[in-house]
Design an enzyme around this catalytic site. Structure first.
Site, PDB file in Angstrom:
ATOM      1  N   GLU A 270       0.870  -1.171   0.000  1.00 16.69           N
ATOM      2  CA  GLU A 270       0.000   0.000   0.000  1.00 16.69           C
ATOM      3  C   GLU A 270       0.904   1.217   0.000  1.00 16.69           C
ATOM      4  O   GLU A 270       1.679   1.436   0.933  1.00 16.69           O
ATOM      5  CB  GLU A 270      -0.919   0.031   1.222  1.00 16.69           C
ATOM      6  CG  GLU A 270      -1.877   1.211   1.164  1.00 16.69           C
ATOM      7  CD  GLU A 270      -2.684   1.391   2.428  1.00 16.69           C
ATOM      8  OE1 GLU A 270      -2.663   2.511   2.980  1.00 16.69           O
ATOM      9  OE2 GLU A 270      -3.324   0.420   2.865  1.00 16.69           O
ATOM     10  N   CYS A 304      -2.269   7.704   4.487  1.00 17.82           N
ATOM     11  CA  CYS A 304      -2.213   7.399   3.061  1.00 17.82           C
ATOM     12  C   CYS A 304      -3.532   7.714   2.357  1.00 17.82           C
ATOM     13  O   CYS A 304      -3.534   8.094   1.187  1.00 17.82           O
ATOM     14  CB  CYS A 304      -1.871   5.928   2.859  1.00 17.82           C
ATOM     15  SG  CYS A 304      -0.194   5.485   3.358  1.00 17.82           S
TER      16      CYS A 304
END
Length: 535
Positions: A270, A304
């Site tokens: 990720e 994120c």
């Protein structure tokens, strides 16, 4: 226009010494040593919340990684033979310990990362929810399944999911608990062992995860934690494990995936995001303002899936933007362990400087600061005000590069088409958000955005908190998924076992190949009319 931003809250938790005392108490409760007696090279860990030393951890090298991997491999052999019921018990016991030790865990996460207590609570909740989810569903996801065989009735096919062995996890500092523990519990439930390399800024939270796992009765060898510089430990870790999970920047993720690819081991990653939020003309104003503030400034934007681009329909711009500026300026930024703080300081002075550089570059090139745009020295040496910008253009770093801080750019758009084009004009594709009074139209618009998760009338938590659904990125935002069936099956490899009964799949003795081929042709033509065979 410029308005005052980020009112420091009144410290209700007794000041810096009290916070340090709570942090040290959390270490003791969680069974951690502060490293005061360590010999050899060490890492000094400093709290961004107080500026004080948290403690020291060993600065390990490649030989230490190899040793940890050997211990993990030895533990994994026994663990793989343990039934899923025992694995489930361990994960549920971990879940219970997280809630039983909620307050010291919150104190440690805050002390080590600097985040507000509400944002630390999100970490605990996500970790516990993920442990519970895989404890209760892991057996179903991992169960052997029958599949249609070459000759129905005569070919029996079963697909099994086997553990990979030892999974390496490289976790970042921004969510030191959940991005270490949540991937680990999925790997463990699948029958693997784990070697975890946390960021050097937040190693004690990762060590707390291991301490809690050992308290469940699990073999201490199952989860190894190696502390040290990523540049020194990353390559040896990839070379010593059977699969890798990485969370971090796109540039680092590319290098990690390249190294893993050289060994032909699975890698999941990720990576970064430059996440967009779309405010449609029919968006409910008050709710959208509240949601946008949360989407942009949770964990001080060090997330994120945080929103860094907001596209506002021109018909609501004059009402939405001033309201958003007021709400952002009213955020309480503070370095406390209490619940009264809306946003904490950034992880380090170096990171604050990088965030400020994005803002300063934008202003120098003509952007306007609506609120924020400055360091908050009265809060602490790493604090920065939540910031809104307009007039951002493509020649500014903040336009396309991930800031990873409390900075958001606002753009006026003429409608959905322009908003979607702008949202998709990025190599990233991690998360997005759509705000509207029409959920059906919002879902249709969401389906046109190139992102792994899209939230309608939420910023990030709806998708992230749905642990039964996969979460991950498209494009430069990553490979693979966490959560859901995908989040555990990626830590396995499929094995197909086919048992042929009675008639073999080649011409039997005394039957020529031509006659055998003719018989198979007749059968395969008949199979075309029997769709139930292809399961």
């Amino acid at each position: 226009m410029t308005v005052p931003a980020a009112r420091p809250p009144r410290a209700a938790d007794g000041g810096r010494q009290s916070r340090d005392a709570r942090g040290r108490a959390a270490l003791r409760v969680l069974g951690l040593d502060d490293g005061a007696t360590l010999a050899g090279d060490v890492i000094d860990v400093v709290s961004p919340l107080t500026g004080s030393s948290i403690g020291r951890v060993p600065l390990l090298g490649p030989d230490d990684v190899a040793r940890a991997a050997r211990q993990a491999h030895a533990a994994q052999e026994q663990w793989a033979s343990t039934g899923v019921r025992e694995r489930s018990r361990v994960l549920l016991a971990l879940h219970d310990l997280i809630w039983r030790l909620r307050d010291p865990l919150l104190d440690l996460v805050q002390w080590e990362s600097g985040k507000a207590r509400a944002h630390a609570f999100e970490e605990l909740a996500d970790t516990a929810m993920t442990a519970r989810y895989y404890a209760r569903t892991g057996a179903r996801h991992l169960a052997a399944r029958r599949r249609g065989g070459a000759v129905p009735g005569l070919t029996g096919v079963v697909v099994h999911h086997r553990p990979l062995g030892v999974v390496g996890i490289i976790s970042p500092w921004n969510y030191p608990l959940t991005l270490a523990a949540s991937d680990a519990v999925a790997a463990l439930m699948a029958g693997n062992a784990v070697v975890l390399k946390p960021d050097s800024a937040t190693p004690f939270t990762a060590l707390a995860v291991r301490s809690l796992l050992v308290r469940t009765g699990a073999d201490p060898g199952l989860l190894q934690v190696v502390t040290g510089a990523g540049a020194a430990l990353g390559a040896p870790l990839i070379d010593a494990v059977n699969a890798l999970m990485f969370t971090g920047s796109a540039a680092a993720g590319s290098a990690v995936a390249s190294r893993a690819g050289g060994r032909l081991i699975p890698v999941s990653a990720e990576l970064g995001g430059k996440n967009p939020l779309i405010v449609r003309a029919d968006a409910p104003l008050a709710r959208t303002v509240r949601g946008t503030v949360r989407a942009c400034f949770s964990n001080a934007g060090q997330l994120c899936v945080s929103i860094e681009r907001v596209y506002v329909h021109r018909d609501v711009w004059d009402r939405f933007v001033p309201a958003l500026v007021r709400a952002t300026g009213a955020l309480r930024v503070g370095a406390t362990m209490g619940w009264e703080t809306d946003m904490g300081p950034l992880i380090s002075a170096e990171h604050r400087a990088r965030v400020a550089a994005h803002v300063d570059d934008a202003v120098a090139r003509g952007a306007t600061v609506l609120t924020g745009g400055r360091a908050l020295e009265d809060v602490g040496p790493t604090a920065y005000a939540p910031t809104l910008l307009t007039g951002v253009t493509g020649d500014m770093a903040v336009h396309s590069a991930e800031t990873f801080g409390p900075v958001t750019a606002l753009y006026r758009v003429s409608g959905d088409e322009e908003a979607v084009r702008a949202a998709n004009a990025s190599p990233y594709g991690l998360n997005a958000s759509v705000w509207t009074s029409d959920p059906r139209a919002g879902a249709a618009l969401a389906g046109r955005i190139r992102a792994g998760t899209v939230n309608v009338n939420e910023g990030y938590a709806a998708a992230w908190g749905s642990t039964a659904a996969p979460m991950g990125g498209m494009g430069a935002s990553g490979l693979g998924r966490r959560h859901g069936p995908e989040g555990i099956l990626k830590y396995t490899q499929s094995q197909t076992i086919a048992v042929q009964r009675l008639m073999p799949l080649q011409a039997p003795p005394g039957v020529g190949e031509e006659r055998w081929a003719a018989a198979l042709t007749a059968w395969l033509r008949l199979a075309r009319r029997l769709p139930g065979l292809d399961r």
